[in-house]
Design an enzyme around this catalytic site. Sequence first.
Site, short mmCIF file in Angstrom:
data_model
loop_
_atom_site.label_atom_id
_atom_site.label_comp_id
_atom_site.label_asym_id
_atom_site.label_seq_id
_atom_site.Cartn_x
_atom_site.Cartn_y
_atom_site.Cartn_z
N GLU A 108 0.88 -1.23 0.31
CA GLU A 108 0.28 0.50 0.21
C GLU A 108 0.81 1.00 -0.40
OE1 GLU A 108 -3.88 -1.92 2.34
OE2 GLU A 108 -2.29 -0.46 3.14
N LYS A 127 -13.34 5.58 12.03
CA LYS A 127 -11.97 5.61 11.53
C LYS A 127 -11.53 7.23 12.40
CE LYS A 127 -12.18 1.17 9.75
NZ LYS A 127 -11.09 1.12 8.56
#
Length: 245
Positions: free
Chosen positions: A119, A137
């Site tokens: 990533e 989040k």
Amino acid sequence: MIANMNQDDLKKQVAQAAKDEVLKRMPKGQYLGIGTGSTANWFIDLLAPHRDHFAGVVSSSLASTERLIKLGFHVVDANQLPEAVQAQTHPLPIYVDGADEIDPQGHMIKGGGGALTREKIIASMAKEFICICDESKQVNTLGQFPLPIEIIPLAESAVRQQLQPLGGKAVLRLNKSGKREGQAFLTDNGAWILDVHGLQIKDPIQMERDFNQIAGVICVGLFAQRKADLLLVGGKQGVGSITFS
Ligand code: 5RP
């Protein structure tokens, strides 16, 4: 209706918004970076009918690659992009991915799914990082979610030793199910993950630097130096957006 939305509905809603955003921002015939996790999976599924809009996609994990291929996307290895594209400062105009935590500046913890290294590589190739997540989040200070660190297996003990002065409690990630249940979780790179619990990350950029210095660390799941540029966040009131400078 909206009040009854669960976390998965919020992920789907934000993935839908990301799909619209990407199609609006990217002219036909370019390469898109795509991340990993349940929110990224929604994004992949919703983008599938538009796969021919892209010359190809670069994926951050074996799991996403498998899903993308099943849905007919042209998946290209980061090293196999056309030379002229690779030569650009940012071969990918956009990278879309989820996060485990994101702070008010756009710094993130990632790697809950174990794909942090790939990533980070794909994110580094992208001009713009669009983070997609549900509102759970968003945090003021990173660290409640254990910080994943991908390590060379033989360095486990040495890395633990060097982590001590930086605080937190490092726990080796184990498989929770399957044939290798109870054994060390293996990343797509054949490495291990230490999840560091109990951190209060007041200076994410410095902490990312400090962790990167430790011999045996492949990658730390702090995305501070290369943070999000745009956050699309799914909440009960709809999708919000924050642009980070
Ligand atoms: C995987 C990741 C994911 O982006 C992160 O774990 C969020 O996942 P989800 O969308 O399932 O909540 O970093 O390595």
